[in-house]
Design a protein around this motif. Structure first.
Motif, PDB file in Angstrom:
ATOM      1  N   ALA A  26       0.844  -1.185   0.000  1.00 53.44           N
ATOM      2  CA  ALA A  26       0.000   0.000   0.000  1.00 53.44           C
ATOM      3  C   ALA A  26       0.881   1.237   0.000  1.00 53.44           C
ATOM      4  CB  ALA A  26      -0.905  -0.012   1.226  1.00 53.44           C
ATOM      5  N   PHE A  27       0.422   2.255  -0.675  1.00 57.13           N
ATOM      6  CA  PHE A  27       1.181   3.501  -0.712  1.00 57.13           C
ATOM      7  C   PHE A  27       1.087   4.169   0.644  1.00 57.13           C
ATOM      8  CE2 PHE A  27       3.206   7.096  -2.386  1.00 57.13           C
ATOM      9  CZ  PHE A  27       2.577   8.214  -1.867  1.00 57.13           C
ATOM     10  N   GLU A  28       2.211   4.474   1.206  1.00 57.98           N
ATOM     11  CA  GLU A  28       2.260   5.177   2.478  1.00 57.98           C
ATOM     12  C   GLU A  28       3.098   6.422   2.295  1.00 57.98           C
ATOM     13  OE1 GLU A  28       3.566   2.822   5.734  1.00 57.98           O
ATOM     14  OE2 GLU A  28       2.386   1.106   5.128  1.00 57.98           O
ATOM     15  N   GLU A  29       2.767   7.453   3.017  1.00 55.80           N
ATOM     16  CA  GLU A  29       3.519   8.688   2.914  1.00 55.80           C
ATOM     17  C   GLU A  29       4.985   8.393   3.204  1.00 55.80           C
ATOM     18  OE1 GLU A  29       1.660  12.295   4.335  1.00 55.80           O
ATOM     19  OE2 GLU A  29       3.525  12.681   5.412  1.00 55.80           O
ATOM     20  N   GLY A  30       5.828   8.818   2.301  1.00 54.55           N
ATOM     21  CA  GLY A  30       7.256   8.609   2.488  1.00 54.55           C
ATOM     22  C   GLY A  30       7.780   7.316   1.883  1.00 54.55           C
ATOM     23  N   SER A  31       6.905   6.426   1.415  1.00 51.43           N
ATOM     24  CA  SER A  31       7.422   5.193   0.834  1.00 51.43           C
ATOM     25  C   SER A  31       7.902   5.463  -0.580  1.00 51.43           C
ATOM     26  CB  SER A  31       6.368   4.088   0.843  1.00 51.43           C
ATOM     27  OG  SER A  31       5.448   4.269  -0.207  1.00 51.43           O
ATOM     28  N   VAL A  32       8.813   4.658  -1.032  1.00 50.31           N
ATOM     29  CA  VAL A  32       9.414   4.840  -2.340  1.00 50.31           C
ATOM     30  C   VAL A  32       8.593   4.142  -3.408  1.00 50.31           C
ATOM     31  CG1 VAL A  32      11.496   4.412  -3.693  1.00 50.31           C
ATOM     32  CG2 VAL A  32      11.677   4.989  -1.279  1.00 50.31           C
ATOM     33  N   ARG A  33       7.999   3.021  -3.092  1.00 48.85           N
ATOM     34  CA  ARG A  33       7.300   2.207  -4.073  1.00 48.85           C
ATOM     35  C   ARG A  33       5.827   2.568  -4.150  1.00 48.85           C
ATOM     36  NH1 ARG A  33       8.757  -3.885  -3.803  1.00 48.85           N
ATOM     37  NH2 ARG A  33       7.612  -3.714  -5.731  1.00 48.85           N
ATOM     38  N   ARG A  34       5.315   2.520  -5.348  1.00 45.58           N
ATOM     39  CA  ARG A  34       3.902   2.770  -5.593  1.00 45.58           C
ATOM     40  C   ARG A  34       3.535   2.054  -6.882  1.00 45.58           C
ATOM     41  NH1 ARG A  34       1.205   8.729  -6.311  1.00 45.58           N
ATOM     42  NH2 ARG A  34      -0.882   7.985  -6.702  1.00 45.58           N
ATOM     43  N   LYS A  35       2.398   1.391  -6.901  1.00 41.86           N
ATOM     44  CA  LYS A  35       1.987   0.667  -8.097  1.00 41.86           C
ATOM     45  C   LYS A  35       1.741   1.654  -9.224  1.00 41.86           C
ATOM     46  CE  LYS A  35      -1.012  -2.997  -9.597  1.00 41.86           C
ATOM     47  NZ  LYS A  35       0.023  -3.692 -10.323  1.00 41.86           N
ATOM     48  N   ILE A  36       2.367   1.430 -10.360  1.00 40.43           N
ATOM     49  CA  ILE A  36       2.223   2.334 -11.487  1.00 40.43           C
ATOM     50  C   ILE A  36       1.324   1.714 -12.554  1.00 40.43           C
ATOM     51  CG2 ILE A  36       4.443   3.430 -11.075  1.00 40.43           C
ATOM     52  CD1 ILE A  36       5.553   1.747 -13.391  1.00 40.43           C
ATOM     53  N   PRO A  37       0.770   2.536 -13.450  1.00 37.91           N
ATOM     54  CA  PRO A  37      -0.087   1.983 -14.507  1.00 37.91           C
ATOM     55  C   PRO A  37       0.706   1.049 -15.418  1.00 37.91           C
ATOM     56  CG  PRO A  37      -0.217   4.384 -14.449  1.00 37.91           C
ATOM     57  CD  PRO A  37       0.868   3.978 -13.510  1.00 37.91           C
ATOM     58  N   SER A  38      -0.004   0.121 -16.024  1.00 39.01           N
ATOM     59  CA  SER A  38       0.655  -0.810 -16.935  1.00 39.01           C
ATOM     60  C   SER A  38       1.017  -0.098 -18.229  1.00 39.01           C
ATOM     61  CB  SER A  38      -0.271  -1.988 -17.247  1.00 39.01           C
ATOM     62  OG  SER A  38      -1.361  -1.549 -18.028  1.00 39.01           O
ATOM     63  N   ILE A  39       2.004  -0.639 -18.915  1.00 41.26           N
ATOM     64  CA  ILE A  39       2.406  -0.081 -20.207  1.00 41.26           C
ATOM     65  C   ILE A  39       1.263  -0.215 -21.209  1.00 41.26           C
ATOM     66  CG2 ILE A  39       3.493  -2.198 -21.056  1.00 41.26           C
ATOM     67  CD1 ILE A  39       4.833   1.344 -21.619  1.00 41.26           C
ATOM     68  N   GLU A  40       0.452  -1.284 -21.081  1.00 40.24           N
ATOM     69  CA  GLU A  40      -0.682  -1.469 -21.978  1.00 40.24           C
ATOM     70  C   GLU A  40      -1.688  -0.333 -21.835  1.00 40.24           C
ATOM     71  OE1 GLU A  40       0.450  -3.885 -19.954  1.00 40.24           O
ATOM     72  OE2 GLU A  40       1.237  -5.365 -21.360  1.00 40.24           O
ATOM     73  N   ALA A  41      -1.929   0.115 -20.597  1.00 40.73           N
ATOM     74  CA  ALA A  41      -2.865   1.218 -20.367  1.00 40.73           C
ATOM     75  C   ALA A  41      -2.319   2.506 -20.978  1.00 40.73           C
ATOM     76  CB  ALA A  41      -3.108   1.400 -18.871  1.00 40.73           C
ATOM     77  N   LEU A  42      -1.025   2.732 -20.861  1.00 44.19           N
ATOM     78  CA  LEU A  42      -0.418   3.931 -21.439  1.00 44.19           C
ATOM     79  C   LEU A  42      -0.454   3.902 -22.963  1.00 44.19           C
ATOM     80  CD1 LEU A  42       2.606   4.252 -19.007  1.00 44.19           C
ATOM     81  CD2 LEU A  42       0.522   5.629 -19.013  1.00 44.19           C
ATOM     82  N   ILE A  43      -0.221   2.739 -23.555  1.00 41.13           N
ATOM     83  CA  ILE A  43      -0.267   2.594 -25.011  1.00 41.13           C
ATOM     84  C   ILE A  43      -1.690   2.809 -25.504  1.00 41.13           C
ATOM     85  CG2 ILE A  43      -0.052   0.923 -26.895  1.00 41.13           C
ATOM     86  CD1 ILE A  43       2.393  -0.218 -25.348  1.00 41.13           C
ATOM     87  N   ALA A  44      -2.676   2.229 -24.804  1.00 38.65           N
ATOM     88  CA  ALA A  44      -4.082   2.404 -25.191  1.00 38.65           C
ATOM     89  C   ALA A  44      -4.486   3.871 -25.089  1.00 38.65           C
ATOM     90  CB  ALA A  44      -4.982   1.537 -24.317  1.00 38.65           C
ATOM     91  N   PHE A  45      -4.053   4.542 -24.029  1.00 36.88           N
ATOM     92  CA  PHE A  45      -4.366   5.966 -23.880  1.00 36.88           C
ATOM     93  C   PHE A  45      -3.745   6.783 -24.999  1.00 36.88           C
ATOM     94  CE2 PHE A  45      -2.722  10.077 -22.444  1.00 36.88           C
ATOM     95  CZ  PHE A  45      -3.921  10.763 -22.363  1.00 36.88           C
ATOM     96  N   GLU A  46      -2.503   6.514 -25.320  1.00 37.04           N
ATOM     97  CA  GLU A  46      -1.819   7.281 -26.370  1.00 37.04           C
ATOM     98  C   GLU A  46      -2.543   7.123 -27.700  1.00 37.04           C
ATOM     99  OE1 GLU A  46       0.460   7.954 -29.805  1.00 37.04           O
ATOM    100  OE2 GLU A  46       0.123   5.906 -29.121  1.00 37.04           O
ATOM    101  N   ALA A  47      -2.922   5.903 -28.053  1.00 36.91           N
ATOM    102  CA  ALA A  47      -3.621   5.667 -29.317  1.00 36.91           C
ATOM    103  C   ALA A  47      -4.999   6.327 -29.311  1.00 36.91           C
ATOM    104  CB  ALA A  47      -3.750   4.164 -29.565  1.00 36.91           C
ATOM    105  N   ALA A  48      -5.709   6.224 -28.197  1.00 33.73           N
ATOM    106  CA  ALA A  48      -7.038   6.840 -28.103  1.00 33.73           C
ATOM    107  C   ALA A  48      -6.938   8.360 -28.179  1.00 33.73           C
ATOM    108  CB  ALA A  48      -7.728   6.411 -26.809  1.00 33.73           C
ATOM    109  N   ALA A  49      -5.929   8.940 -27.578  1.00 34.23           N
ATOM    110  CA  ALA A  49      -5.752  10.390 -27.622  1.00 34.23           C
ATOM    111  C   ALA A  49      -5.385  10.844 -29.037  1.00 34.23           C
ATOM    112  CB  ALA A  49      -4.663  10.804 -26.628  1.00 34.23           C
ATOM    113  N   ARG A  50      -4.577  10.072 -29.709  1.00 30.77           N
ATOM    114  CA  ARG A  50      -4.170  10.432 -31.067  1.00 30.77           C
ATOM    115  C   ARG A  50      -5.334  10.346 -32.046  1.00 30.77           C
ATOM    116  NH1 ARG A  50      -1.728   6.618 -33.881  1.00 30.77           N
ATOM    117  NH2 ARG A  50      -0.885   5.686 -31.980  1.00 30.77           N
ATOM    118  N   HIS A  51      -6.153   9.289 -31.916  1.00 27.94           N
ATOM    119  CA  HIS A  51      -7.276   9.079 -32.826  1.00 27.94           C
ATOM    120  C   HIS A  51      -8.562   9.764 -32.359  1.00 27.94           C
ATOM    121  CE1 HIS A  51      -5.229   6.249 -35.412  1.00 27.94           C
ATOM    122  NE2 HIS A  51      -4.854   5.529 -34.364  1.00 27.94           N
ATOM    123  N   LEU A  52      -8.619  10.133 -31.079  1.00 27.53           N
ATOM    124  CA  LEU A  52      -9.855  10.644 -30.462  1.00 27.53           C
ATOM    125  C   LEU A  52     -11.011   9.679 -30.669  1.00 27.53           C
ATOM    126  CD1 LEU A  52      -9.677  14.465 -31.225  1.00 27.53           C
ATOM    127  CD2 LEU A  52      -9.117  13.273 -29.111  1.00 27.53           C
TER     128      LEU A  52
END
Length: 92
Positions: A26-52
């Motif tokens: 779990a993300f706690e104040e001051g912790s270094v690690r935090r779950k980040i979005p998957s690369i698939e989600a970022l790729i899908a967002f980029e394509a959706a933003a480009r094509h609208l």
């Protein structure tokens, strides 16, 4: 040994799922690690933003429109903001 070195750097709670391999901290104040979005989600967002359009981005990525929408929704949930204004004629 110094007491500072005995403290754990991250405090992990119980697993969020029953799968022992998917233990997440779990993300706690001051912790270094935090779950980040998957690369698939970022790729899908980029394509959706480009094509609208989730449909055109799904065609490009060889996915379904629903899969692109789910990936973008996960990214929106992570960020806590709406990334697109959705309408029946497409995303803006």
């Amino acid at each position: 040994m110094d007491a500072a070195f005995q403290e754990p750097l991250l405090r992990c709670g119980p697993p969020l799922t029953n799968d022992i391999n998917s233990r997440r901290c779990a993300f706690e104040e001051g912790s270094v690690r935090r779950k980040i979005p998957s690369i698939e989600a970022l790729i899908a967002f980029e394509a959706a933003a480009r094509h609208l359009s989730f449909t055109r981005s799904a065609d490009e990525l060889a996915l379904t429109q629903s899969a692109v929408g789910r990936q973008v929704a996960l990214l929106e949930e992570y960020l806590g903001v709406a990334l697109f204004n959705r309408s029946r004629s497409g995303s803006a």
